[in-house]
Design an enzyme around this catalytic site. Structure first.
Site, mmCIF file in Angstrom:
data_model
loop_
_atom_site.group_PDB
_atom_site.id
_atom_site.type_symbol
_atom_site.label_atom_id
_atom_site.label_comp_id
_atom_site.label_asym_id
_atom_site.label_seq_id
_atom_site.Cartn_x
_atom_site.Cartn_y
_atom_site.Cartn_z
ATOM 1 N N LYS A 191 35.278 26.839 39.919
ATOM 2 C CA LYS A 191 34.612 26.634 41.211
ATOM 3 C C LYS A 191 33.363 25.782 41.059
ATOM 4 O O LYS A 191 33.008 25.022 41.962
ATOM 5 C CB LYS A 191 34.288 27.981 41.857
ATOM 6 N N ARG A 213 44.409 34.037 32.917
ATOM 7 C CA ARG A 213 44.189 33.267 34.132
ATOM 8 C C ARG A 213 45.092 32.039 34.128
ATOM 9 O O ARG A 213 45.652 31.656 33.097
ATOM 10 C CB ARG A 213 42.732 32.839 34.256
ATOM 11 N N GLU A 215 34.242 36.147 44.770
ATOM 12 C CA GLU A 215 32.854 35.880 45.156
ATOM 13 C C GLU A 215 32.869 34.809 46.235
ATOM 14 O O GLU A 215 33.509 33.767 46.064
ATOM 15 C CB GLU A 215 32.034 35.409 43.956
#
Length: 552
Positions: free
Chosen positions: A274, A264, A38
């Protein structure tokens, strides 16, 4: 498929799945992955793991990997982030298939498919507020309740959805929801929202749309339209996979991708969210996304990390099914291992102590040969000047030395790297009692640093000639946080910021060969660590050096 059969080499569980699919003849023998960030922030080291995995699998199986931006939330997205993502992926050494793609490329098709979903009675427009929807969804112990708008007719839902698109309703007043099962054990399947009203300018489509698909809905459709075979996601999307499959099951799509989840990257002494990284930037707790203390790829690049080291790190930590926390020391080991082989050596003195060599002639200069890399003769050598006054590190002198002290002290003899042996014969202090100057003698027969009579001299110091050294700014970076898991237990992660994560040395002196070093150049400052020339603040003749990592 790669030349070497994947089954003949060690594989991880995702490769095992791909091998099984290939053996079963699925996807016409194709492997097509994608990296779908994104564009709402800069990529970090966690993304590097995903990049290396997706592009690496495509390379291993002679397949393709798309770069596709998940630009379904225009209020948080920016062209700056798009540009930074492409720079980071390219810097890591990967090239995506064709041109970069965007979820917004498919907005018209997603809308068309959604009308089909409504016509088939699989979606409805809901007037409940976000708070009401959340409350009626229930929880793990309590089943959800049907919305009072769930029984709307197909015709009414189509009409309302088209009016949503036309901009007739305000933000947040209505959503389109999938009609699945409000008692489903997986909360993600309790009639999840598919579209929301958001009258926000989009960085690519402008003001064409005022409704936007949710990520969990747009993602499987985008994958299918692109012919993705294996949609590889991090573990937090495992509970979303039933919705991914439901979307594929209920729409006329050309391909059937398979979603696979892996753990992850979580790393000590860092935050890889983020949202938290953006908070650090916006609150000016760091100097931007590319601050060398940040775990962003742009920050690591500016700090002197190499793409080879990051790829080696990603390879070393592997691909697993379960979450774990990786010690940041593994990343630091990877860059040391890489720079040990490639970084030329140089000398710099960060906190200079003046040393006068009493028996060296005034105005005379000796030039000594110094290897650019002691283990790689192919990197050549350089000439370094030696004069009557040199600088050594303040820490390399002790007036009252402890036991096993091998540096300089009154009456002690040490080796100056590449130059000669010197012996301390005098100490000069200021009015406060601080040592400000040493007087030494040198042994002219020890040119090159070896004692002519075979006497043993254990200590070696780096140095620069005072007459030839150039001033430079050196930034000493440490870990951004003092705690391995910042904010552990639900606390404020900012409470664990390291107040000493940056120390700026403004009076460092470097050997003259460094003064015109190109921005981005990397060196090992002997005995001090690995450093690079800052790519932002360095000016011709006035370098700024960032410490990448200490030697140990």
């Amino acid at each position: 498929m790669a030349d070497d059969s994947p089954t003949n080499t060690p594989t991880h569980f995702i490769e095992d799945i791909i091998n099984e699919d290939l053996a079963a003849g699925k996807n016409q023998g194709r492997v097509h992955t994608r990296f779908p960030p994104e564009p709402n922030g800069y990529l970090h080291i966690g993304h590097a793991k995903s990049i290396c995995l997706n592009f690496g699998l495509a390379a291993k199986y002679a397949g393709k990997c798309n770069l596709r931006y998940d630009d379904t939330n225009p209020s948080t997205e920016d062209e700056e982030y798009v540009n930074s993502i492409e720079e980071d992926v390219s810097w890591l050494g990967f090239r995506w298939n064709g041109e970069p793609l965007y979820a917004s490329d498919y907005f018209d098709e997603i809308y068309r498919l959604t009308e089909i979903l409504i016509q088939n009675g699989k979606a409805y427009v809901d007037d409940l507020s976000a708070e009401q929807i959340s409350e009626m969804r229930g929880n793990f112990y309590k089943p959800g309740q049907d919305s009072p708008f769930r029984t709307r007719s197909v015709a009414e839902n189509l009409d309302l959805f088209r009016r949503m698109r036309a901009g007739e309703f305000p933000d947040g007043s209505r959503v389109l929801r999938a009609k699945i099962d409000m008692k489903h054990p997986n909360l993600n399947m309790r009639d999840p929202p598919l579209y929301r009203i958001k009258k926000t300018h989009h960085h690519r489509t402008g003001d064409k749309w005022c409704i936007y698909p949710m990520y969990d809905y747009a993602h499987p459709i985008s994958d299918a339209l692109e012919g993705i075979t294996h949609s590889i996601c991090t573990l937090e999307f495992e509970d979303h996979r039933p919705l991914y499959d439901w979307t594929l099951d209920n729409l006329p799509l050309p391909y059937r991708p398979r979603q696979i989840e892996f753990a992850r990257l979580n790393m000590t002494y860092a935050v890889l969210s983020k949202r938290k990284l953006l908070q650090l930037v916006e609150e000016k707790l760091v100097d931007g996304w590319d601050d060398p203390r940040m775990p962003t790829l742009s920050g690591l690049r500016r700090r002197g990390y190499t793409p080879e080291a990051i790829r080696a790190f990603a390879e070393r930590i592997g691909v697993a099914k379960n979450d774990s926390i990786v010690d940041v020391g593994l990343l630091e080991f990877a860059i040391r291992e890489d720079l040990e082989k490639r970084a030329p050596r140089a000398m710099a003195v960060l906190r200079p102590l003046r040393v006068v060599i009493d028996n060296f002639p005034e105005g005379h200069v000796e030039w000594f040969d110094a290897a650019n890399h002691p283990d790689n003769p192919a990197m050549g050598s350089r000439k370094i000047p030696f004069s009557r006054v040199v600088y050594i590190e303040k820490d390399d002198f002790q007036e009252v030395p402890p036991k096993k002290w091998f540096r300089l002290s009154p009456g002690a003899e040490i080796r100056l790297r590449w130059a000669c042996l010197i012996k301390c014969v005098g100490v000069v202090k200021n009015a406060q009692g601080d040592v400000v100057e040493l007087h030494c003698t040198w042994d002219p027969a020890s040119r090159g640093g070896d004692a002519p009579d075979g006497r043993r001299v254990k200590g070696t110091s780096h140095w620069v000639s005072a007459a030839h050294a150039k001033p430079a700014t050196v930034r000493l970076y440490d870990r951004l946080f003092t705690k391995a898991n910042p904010g552990e237990g639900g606390g404020d992660f900012r409470a664990h910021l390291n107040p000493h994560s940056l120390q700026t040395v403004t009076n460092a002196m470097v050997e003259p060969s460094l003064i015109e070093a190109a921005p981005g150049s990397r060196f090992q400052f002997e005995r001090l660590g690995y450093f690079c020339v800052d790519t932002v603040d360095s000016k011709p003749g006035h370098p700024v050096f960032n410490r990448t990592v200490p030697l140990r």
